[in-house]
Design an enzyme around this catalytic site. Structure first.
Site, short mmCIF file in Angstrom:
data_model
loop_
_atom_site.label_atom_id
_atom_site.label_comp_id
_atom_site.label_asym_id
_atom_site.label_seq_id
_atom_site.Cartn_x
_atom_site.Cartn_y
_atom_site.Cartn_z
N SER A 1 46.10 36.23 30.75
CA SER A 1 47.03 36.89 31.68
C SER A 1 48.30 36.06 31.79
CB SER A 1 46.39 37.02 33.06
OG SER A 1 47.33 37.43 34.03
N TYR B 1 42.36 32.72 40.14
CA TYR B 1 42.55 33.50 38.92
C TYR B 1 43.57 32.82 38.01
CZ TYR B 1 43.20 37.57 35.91
OH TYR B 1 43.26 38.41 34.82
N LYS C 1 42.75 31.29 34.16
CA LYS C 1 43.38 31.80 32.95
C LYS C 1 44.23 30.72 32.27
CE LYS C 1 41.77 35.99 32.91
NZ LYS C 1 40.85 36.45 31.85
#
Length: 244
Positions: free
Chosen positions: A152, A167, A171
């Site tokens: 991402s 998150y 990533k």
């Protein structure tokens, strides 16, 4: 709004000729589109999913098209589950680390519980690393492998910003792991890359997302079918290099 291409997958992509491909989180959303695309390109698709009903349903959808597919019970946050799948994992030609969770959307870094950070790393980073460790030795021995990590731009150091700490960190770490594995496997026939799918109409992305899963899946299919002299240690969006 982005629309799926008229023909999915791109007919110009090389066919898999029966190569074995595992897609994690393949029972819905982006994973489902990736699995369908790989199946239509001639791969034998292994649908990785935690729940039997969801996994078998996704595999049956591919089979109904005349595609080669099976379900694999796989919880990527569980070392025992990965160990039980070792025999299958050792036979793979293509691994797509797609499964991920987003638990802290909109939560400030000052407020996100550390347990949420740990859980997110277990799924988004450590699970992907464990699968690469299980799959890559066989790929290296056979002289062929394609590993695609669905990342991402929230994990891009160049675009790092507030909120979603768990998150984002997971990533960013996955991006780093991509480069480490790619460098260790350089010259063996195993190519390892990451990609940013964009804001996709999935359970995670929500109904307001601007991209269909099919459009987002295109770059994954491209990376999964790269020729032997294709890119490794890259981060891509819409088949173009993306800022780390």
């Amino acid at each position: 709004m982005s629309r799926a291409p008229a023909r999915f997958p791109d007919p110009a992509l090389p066919r898999g000729s029966g190569r074995r491909a595992l897609v994690t989180g393949a029972n819905r959303g982006l994973g489902r589109a990736i699995a369908l695309g790989l199946g239509r390109l001639g791969h034998h698709v292994i649908v990785g999913a935690r729940q039997r009903a969801a996994g078998e349903s996704a595999a049956a959808e591919l089979q109904a098209e005349g595609l080669s597919a099976e379900w694999l019970a796989l919880d990527i946050a569980s070392a025992d589950s990965i160990a039980q799948a070792t025999v299958v994992l050792g036979t793979l030609d293509v691994l797509v680390n797609n499964a991920a969770i987003l638990v802290d959307q909109g939560v400030p870094a000052l407020q996100v519980p550390l347990e949420v950070v740990r859980r997110t790393f277990e799924v988004n980073t450590l699970g992907a690393i464990a699968l690469m460790q299980a799959c890559a030795p066989g790929m290296r021995t056979r002289g062929f492998g394609r590993i695609v990590n669905v990342s991402s731009d929230w994990g891009s150091q160049a675009m790092m910003a507030a909120h979603q700490l768990a998150y984002r960190l997971s990533k960013a770490a996955l991006n780093s792991a991509t480069r480490v594995f790619a460098d260790e496997l350089r010259g063996t026939g195993v190519l390892v890359n990451a990609m940013h799918p964009g804001w996709v109409q999935t359970e995670m992305g929500g109904a307001n997302a601007v991209r269909t899963p099919e459009v987002a899946a295109d770059t994954v299919l491209w990376l999964a079918t790269l020729p032997g002299d294709g890119s490794t240690s890259g981060f891509f969006h819409d088949r173009q290099p993306h800022a780390w």
